[in-house]
Enzyme design. Structure first.
Site, PDB file in Angstrom:
ATOM      1  N   TYR A 150       0.930  -1.140   0.113  1.00  0.00           N
ATOM      2  CA  TYR A 150      -0.096  -0.043   0.110  1.00  0.00           C
ATOM      3  C   TYR A 150       1.045   1.271  -0.138  1.00  0.00           C
ATOM      4  O   TYR A 150       0.690   2.078  -0.851  1.00  0.00           O
ATOM      5  CB  TYR A 150      -0.771  -0.004   1.226  1.00  0.00           C
ATOM      6  CG  TYR A 150      -1.962   1.089   1.194  1.00  0.00           C
ATOM      7  CD1 TYR A 150      -2.949   0.961   0.665  1.00  0.00           C
ATOM      8  CD2 TYR A 150      -1.701   2.164   2.211  1.00  0.00           C
ATOM      9  CE1 TYR A 150      -4.040   1.928   0.722  1.00  0.00           C
ATOM     10  CE2 TYR A 150      -2.676   3.270   2.332  1.00  0.00           C
ATOM     11  CZ  TYR A 150      -3.860   3.188   1.645  1.00  0.00           C
ATOM     12  OH  TYR A 150      -4.945   4.078   1.690  1.00  0.00           O
ATOM     13  N   LYS A 194       0.972   3.986  -2.887  1.00  0.00           N
ATOM     14  CA  LYS A 194       0.772   5.389  -2.695  1.00  0.00           C
ATOM     15  C   LYS A 194       1.946   6.474  -2.735  1.00  0.00           C
ATOM     16  O   LYS A 194       1.706   7.570  -3.253  1.00  0.00           O
ATOM     17  CB  LYS A 194       0.365   5.776  -1.124  1.00  0.00           C
ATOM     18  CG  LYS A 194      -1.126   4.835  -0.931  1.00  0.00           C
ATOM     19  CD  LYS A 194      -2.262   5.538  -2.001  1.00  0.00           C
ATOM     20  CE  LYS A 194      -3.574   4.748  -1.647  1.00  0.00           C
ATOM     21  NZ  LYS A 194      -4.528   5.236  -2.632  1.00  0.00           N
TER      22      LYS A 194
HETATM   23  P1  NAP Z   1     -13.357   2.309   0.742  1.00  0.00           P
HETATM   24  O1  NAP Z   1     -14.415   2.660   1.345  1.00  0.00           O
HETATM   25  O2  NAP Z   1     -12.987   0.844   0.921  1.00  0.00           O
HETATM   26  O3  NAP Z   1     -13.760   2.272  -0.956  1.00  0.00           O
HETATM   27  C1  NAP Z   1     -13.218   1.921  -1.890  1.00  0.00           C
HETATM   28  C2  NAP Z   1     -13.654   2.341  -3.429  1.00  0.00           C
HETATM   29  O4  NAP Z   1     -12.803   1.791  -4.428  1.00  0.00           O
HETATM   30  C3  NAP Z   1     -14.815   1.557  -3.606  1.00  0.00           C
HETATM   31  O5  NAP Z   1     -15.967   2.325  -4.194  1.00  0.00           O
HETATM   32  C4  NAP Z   1     -14.612   0.286  -4.330  1.00  0.00           C
HETATM   33  O6  NAP Z   1     -15.636  -0.210  -5.497  1.00  0.00           O
HETATM   34  C5  NAP Z   1     -13.313   0.991  -5.379  1.00  0.00           C
HETATM   35  N1  NAP Z   1     -12.465   0.155  -6.156  1.00  0.00           N
HETATM   36  C6  NAP Z   1     -11.612  -0.629  -5.231  1.00  0.00           C
HETATM   37  N2  NAP Z   1     -11.150  -1.349  -6.347  1.00  0.00           N
HETATM   38  C7  NAP Z   1     -11.410  -0.872  -7.526  1.00  0.00           C
HETATM   39  C8  NAP Z   1     -10.940  -1.237  -8.925  1.00  0.00           C
HETATM   40  N3  NAP Z   1      -9.973  -2.127  -9.343  1.00  0.00           N
HETATM   41  N4  NAP Z   1     -11.751  -0.539  -9.904  1.00  0.00           N
HETATM   42  C9  NAP Z   1     -12.636   0.439  -9.451  1.00  0.00           C
HETATM   43  N5  NAP Z   1     -12.882   0.543  -8.090  1.00  0.00           N
HETATM   44  C10 NAP Z   1     -12.437  -0.085  -7.263  1.00  0.00           C
HETATM   45  O7  NAP Z   1     -12.179   3.223   0.584  1.00  0.00           O
HETATM   46  P2  NAP Z   1     -12.156   4.622   1.069  1.00  0.00           P
HETATM   47  O8  NAP Z   1     -11.617   4.543   2.542  1.00  0.00           O
HETATM   48  O9  NAP Z   1     -13.201   5.587   0.651  1.00  0.00           O
HETATM   49  O10 NAP Z   1     -10.591   5.346   0.211  1.00  0.00           O
HETATM   50  C11 NAP Z   1     -10.691   5.937  -1.074  1.00  0.00           C
HETATM   51  C12 NAP Z   1      -9.528   6.220  -1.440  1.00  0.00           C
HETATM   52  O11 NAP Z   1      -8.692   6.896  -0.434  1.00  0.00           O
HETATM   53  C13 NAP Z   1      -8.352   4.974  -1.550  1.00  0.00           C
HETATM   54  O12 NAP Z   1      -7.500   4.915  -2.736  1.00  0.00           O
HETATM   55  C14 NAP Z   1      -7.581   4.872  -0.221  1.00  0.00           C
HETATM   56  O13 NAP Z   1      -6.355   4.062  -0.419  1.00  0.00           O
HETATM   57  C15 NAP Z   1      -7.447   6.072  -0.109  1.00  0.00           C
HETATM   58  N6  NAP Z   1      -7.384   6.472   1.464  1.00  0.00           N
HETATM   59  C16 NAP Z   1      -7.946   6.302   2.464  1.00  0.00           C
HETATM   60  C17 NAP Z   1      -7.761   6.503   3.677  1.00  0.00           C
HETATM   61  C18 NAP Z   1      -8.458   6.023   4.874  1.00  0.00           C
HETATM   62  O14 NAP Z   1      -8.328   6.075   5.854  1.00  0.00           O
HETATM   63  N7  NAP Z   1     -10.022   5.739   4.529  1.00  0.00           N
HETATM   64  C19 NAP Z   1      -6.749   7.251   4.176  1.00  0.00           C
HETATM   65  C20 NAP Z   1      -5.739   7.834   3.084  1.00  0.00           C
HETATM   66  C21 NAP Z   1      -6.092   7.399   1.610  1.00  0.00           C
HETATM   67  P3  NAP Z   1     -16.775  -1.359  -4.967  1.00  0.00           P
HETATM   68  O15 NAP Z   1     -17.587  -0.545  -4.094  1.00  0.00           O
HETATM   69  O16 NAP Z   1     -17.373  -1.667  -6.302  1.00  0.00           O
HETATM   70  O17 NAP Z   1     -15.855  -2.222  -4.251  1.00  0.00           O
END
Ligand code: NAP
Length: 252
Positions: free
Chosen positions: A160, A164
């Protein structure tokens, strides 16, 4: 200069991974700011339909776009559909992301590839496809969802963190490459945001992380969406190649 009520009126946006969490909040925020929004997702159709419906209720248009961003053919088909419907993409938010955590000695090659393929290669494939219409229009915004983990690293997240950190390099290279055509490229480095992705953390782990956050709370998806909207909007025209924290002060 006063900001128009809908600063993104007339623009089209694609948000990858918009069915849930941060992506859904970004889709809604961009819609409220006037953009038409392509709601991409991989598997969760019901959630994606609900996000698209919320975009419409916010007074904008939505396109439901199932595609695995790690699959070049599916990405190509997705962009062809947006091109047909709306004549291209002005704002690309590379938000789709996954994690498969584990210590390096136990991390399988498959876990490495799955995370790098979605998080980094997916952003490359989408940026490549979006750049085509942005170059034509001589205007564009590409916003990549990195993470504080890509800057600081984290034990148990080698795949990861590498994906990133890679997104920050991709951001800076594309910022230089596309600047002459009025396309800005920036990254966000969120800290811990309350979504499905962090819901697996134990209470102990949450409490330990919270002691390191200056603002003493996990972030919300709307906290992140607000920065994306700013970077997509007219007031961010002179910002490019940056990796901007939205992390409650965890990185200071
Ligand atoms: P999440 O709730 O797990 O949602 C992930 C989303 O990505 C879902 O809409 C999922 O679609 C989609 N997805 C996953 N793999 C995919 C693929 N191969 N093609 C198309 N769509 C895909 O994640 P989140 O926490 O909202 O995170 C969103 C982004 O922010 C990510 O890049 C994550 O690394 C980044 N981020 C998150 C945090 C945190 O603390 N949450 C912190 C820093 C960065 P489905 O619903 O169809 O599975």
């Amino acid at each position: 200069m006063t900001q128009p009520a809908k600063p993104l009126q007339g623009k089209t946006a694609l948000v990858t991974g918009a069915s849930r969490g941060i992506g859904r909040a970004i889709a809604l925020r961009l819609a409220r700011d006037g953009a038409k929004v392509g709601v991409n997702y991989r598997a969760n159709r019901e959630a994606a339909e609900s996000a698209a419906q919320a975009v419409r209720e916010a007074g904008s248009e939505a396109l439901l776009l199932p595609a695995d961003v790690a699959d070049a053919a599916q990405v190509q088909a997705m962009f062809q559909e947006i091109e047909r419907a709306w004549g291209g993409v002005d704002i690309l938010v590379n938000n789709a992301g996954v994690n498969r955590d584990g210590l390096i000695i136990r991390m399988s090659e498959e876990d490495w590839d799955a995370v790098l393929d979605t998080n980094l290669k997916g952003a490359f494939l989408c940026a490549k496809a979006a750049a085509r219409s942005m170059l034509r229009k001589r205007w564009g915004r590409i916003i990549n969802m990195s993470s504080v983990i890509g800057v600081a690293g984290n034990a148990g997240q080698a795949n990861y963190a590498a994906s990133k950190a890679g997104l920050i390099g991709l951001t800076r290279a594309l910022a230089k490459e596309l600047a002459s055509r009025n396309i800005t490229v920036n990254a966000l480095t969120p800290g811990f945001i309350d979504t499905d992705m962090v819901s697996v953390m134990s209470e102990e782990a949450r409490a330990a992380v919270k002691t390191r956050i200056a603002l003493d709370r996990f972030g919300t998806a709307d906290d992140v969406a607000a920065l994306v909207a700013f970077l997509a909007g007219p007031e961010a025209a002179y910002i490019t190649g940056q990796a901007i924290g939205v992390d409650g002060g965890i990185a200071i």
